[in-house]
Motif scaffolding. Structure first.
Motif, short mmCIF file in Angstrom:
data_model
loop_
_atom_site.label_atom_id
_atom_site.label_comp_id
_atom_site.label_asym_id
_atom_site.label_seq_id
_atom_site.Cartn_x
_atom_site.Cartn_y
_atom_site.Cartn_z
N LEU A 112 91.68 51.19 -3.82
CA LEU A 112 90.84 52.13 -3.06
C LEU A 112 89.61 52.53 -3.86
N TYR A 113 89.82 52.74 -5.15
CA TYR A 113 88.70 53.12 -6.00
C TYR A 113 87.65 52.02 -6.05
N VAL A 114 88.11 50.79 -6.25
CA VAL A 114 87.18 49.66 -6.31
C VAL A 114 86.45 49.51 -4.98
N LEU A 115 87.19 49.57 -3.87
CA LEU A 115 86.59 49.39 -2.54
C LEU A 115 85.54 50.45 -2.26
N ILE A 116 85.89 51.72 -2.47
CA ILE A 116 84.96 52.81 -2.17
C ILE A 116 83.77 52.81 -3.12
N ARG A 117 84.08 52.61 -4.39
CA ARG A 117 83.03 52.67 -5.41
C ARG A 117 81.93 51.64 -5.15
N PHE A 120 79.99 51.98 -1.41
CA PHE A 120 79.05 53.07 -1.17
C PHE A 120 78.08 53.35 -2.32
N GLN A 121 78.44 52.94 -3.52
CA GLN A 121 77.58 53.27 -4.65
C GLN A 121 76.97 52.07 -5.34
N GLY A 122 77.58 50.91 -5.21
CA GLY A 122 77.06 49.74 -5.90
C GLY A 122 77.14 49.94 -7.40
N ARG A 226 75.33 36.84 -13.81
CA ARG A 226 73.89 37.08 -13.71
C ARG A 226 73.36 36.85 -12.30
N HIS A 227 74.16 36.27 -11.42
CA HIS A 227 73.63 35.85 -10.12
C HIS A 227 74.37 36.43 -8.91
N ILE A 228 75.67 36.69 -9.06
CA ILE A 228 76.46 37.09 -7.90
C ILE A 228 76.27 38.58 -7.62
N PRO A 229 76.24 39.00 -6.34
CA PRO A 229 76.11 40.42 -6.01
C PRO A 229 77.43 41.17 -6.21
N PRO A 230 77.59 41.93 -7.27
CA PRO A 230 78.85 42.62 -7.55
C PRO A 230 79.26 43.59 -6.45
N ARG A 231 78.29 44.18 -5.76
CA ARG A 231 78.61 45.17 -4.72
C ARG A 231 79.45 44.54 -3.61
N VAL A 232 79.04 43.38 -3.15
CA VAL A 232 79.76 42.69 -2.08
C VAL A 232 81.11 42.20 -2.57
N LEU A 233 81.14 41.65 -3.77
CA LEU A 233 82.39 41.15 -4.33
C LEU A 233 83.39 42.28 -4.55
N VAL A 281 76.98 44.16 2.35
CA VAL A 281 75.99 43.09 2.50
C VAL A 281 74.65 43.66 2.95
N LEU A 282 74.69 44.56 3.95
CA LEU A 282 73.45 45.16 4.46
C LEU A 282 72.75 45.98 3.37
N GLN A 283 73.52 46.75 2.59
CA GLN A 283 72.92 47.55 1.54
C GLN A 283 72.36 46.67 0.43
#
Length: 317
Positions: A112-117, A120-122, A226-233, A281-283
């Motif tokens: 839950l922490y990983v998902l929410i963090r 919403f915050q990136g 260096r390339h992958i979007p951590p927020r989406v992952l 993805v949108l953010q």
């Protein structure tokens, strides 16, 4: 043979995530082992044995790509090893009936922490370059190591967001340093489990399968960071962890929920998970567009090609 191949693929996927996000190898792998009926202590021991190899290879790869701050590694890794040994000792002396739902709760909370963090915050940035103090890293390491051993994972979910939130270490060095310091945690936890439950209770074939998959993925992940979007992952991985451990908890002796209740929970989680990924993805795309706009405005200001008030008024008509 099919199970070993599956474990190798899980190890590969988990290490790709862990090496590029700084978390989730242990949580992901342990969640799978618990789902197929492995004893909680044996599951955590198996994963930590595999992590000795994966974290070594991952640390070397991150070091080669310049992703490691060695001062941070030592300040957090040594206390983390102490906490991991203590956590392994505690888990080894808890009955399976108590340990299984308890571990599911720990993993669910981390998920839950990983998902929410990350949804919403990136990844926060700010105060880059300021030193990380030992009085901050040492307690963080102790807690992270203890949670990692008792939950079968948690070093990354505890350590990575905390250091990122400080804004003092750039994301790639945060991830590389956490991954590298986990080598010490894995050794200490493995030693604690071997002393606590005995080596005969650990499936070394499963550990080897997880290790092989992780070793293959480690250098790839160090490059991808260096390339992958951590927020989406982060949103995607968090959803997997939440869903799987909710299933384990609802089916445990503590709750033993009927089918209708369990399916209702699953439906809500699927919907929330899909919404989190879409939002992430949108953010992410919005942040890219904002960064490009800022760069364009800076370049325009540098060349003197900045619209005056008359041009702005005309553009707004």
């Amino acid at each position: 043979m099919r199970k070993l191949l599956l474990l190798a693929l899980v190890g590969l996927g988990a290490q790709l995530v862990d090496g590029s996000l700084g978390m989730a190898y242990g949580v992901t792998s342990t969640t799978l082992l618990l789902a197929i009926g492995t004893n909680p202590a044996a599951a955590s021991a198996t994963v930590h044995l595999a992590e000795i190899g994966t974290t070594l290879v991952s640390g070397i790869a991150h070091w080669r790509f310049g992703n490691v701050d060695w001062k941070v590694v030592l300040k957090i890794g040594v206390p983390g090893a102490i906490g991991a040994f203590a956590g392994a000792t505690v888990l080894s002396n808890i009955s399976t009936e108590v340990a299984a739902p308890l571990m599911a709760i720990i993993l669910l909370t981390l998920g839950l922490y990983v998902l929410i963090r990350f949804t919403f915050q990136g990844l926060p940035k700010g105060q880059l370059g300021k030193p990380l103090r030992k009085r901050f890293l040492a307690p963080l390491g102790l807690v992270g190591g203890f949670v990692d051993a008792t939950g079968g994972g948690g070093w990354g979910p505890v350590g990575t967001p905390a250091i990122l939130a400080s804004g003092r270490l750039e994301p790639r060095k945060t991830i590389g340093s956490i991954d590298t310091s986990e080598f010490l945690v894995a050794i200490a936890a493995s030693l604690g489990f071997i002393l606590g439950i005995g080596s005969e209770n650990i499936d070394y074939g499963w550990a080897l399968a997880l290790l092989l998959g992780g070793v293959i993925a480690a250098p790839i992940a160090a490059w991808l960071v260096r390339h992958i979007p951590p927020r989406v992952l982060g949103a995607a991985v968090g959803g997997v962890i939440v869903l799987t451990n909710t299933r384990s908890l609802l089916r445990s002796d503590w709750i033993d929920a009927p089918d209708g209740v369990r399916y209702a929970f699953y439906g809500v989680i699927y919907a929330a998970w899909a919404a989190a990924i879409v939002y992430s993805v949108l953010q992410y795309r919005k942040n890219i567009a904002d960064d490009q706009r800022i760069i364009a405005e800076a370049e325009a200001a540098a060349t003197g090609d900045v619209p005056d008030d008359k041009d702005k008024a005309t553009a707004n008509v």
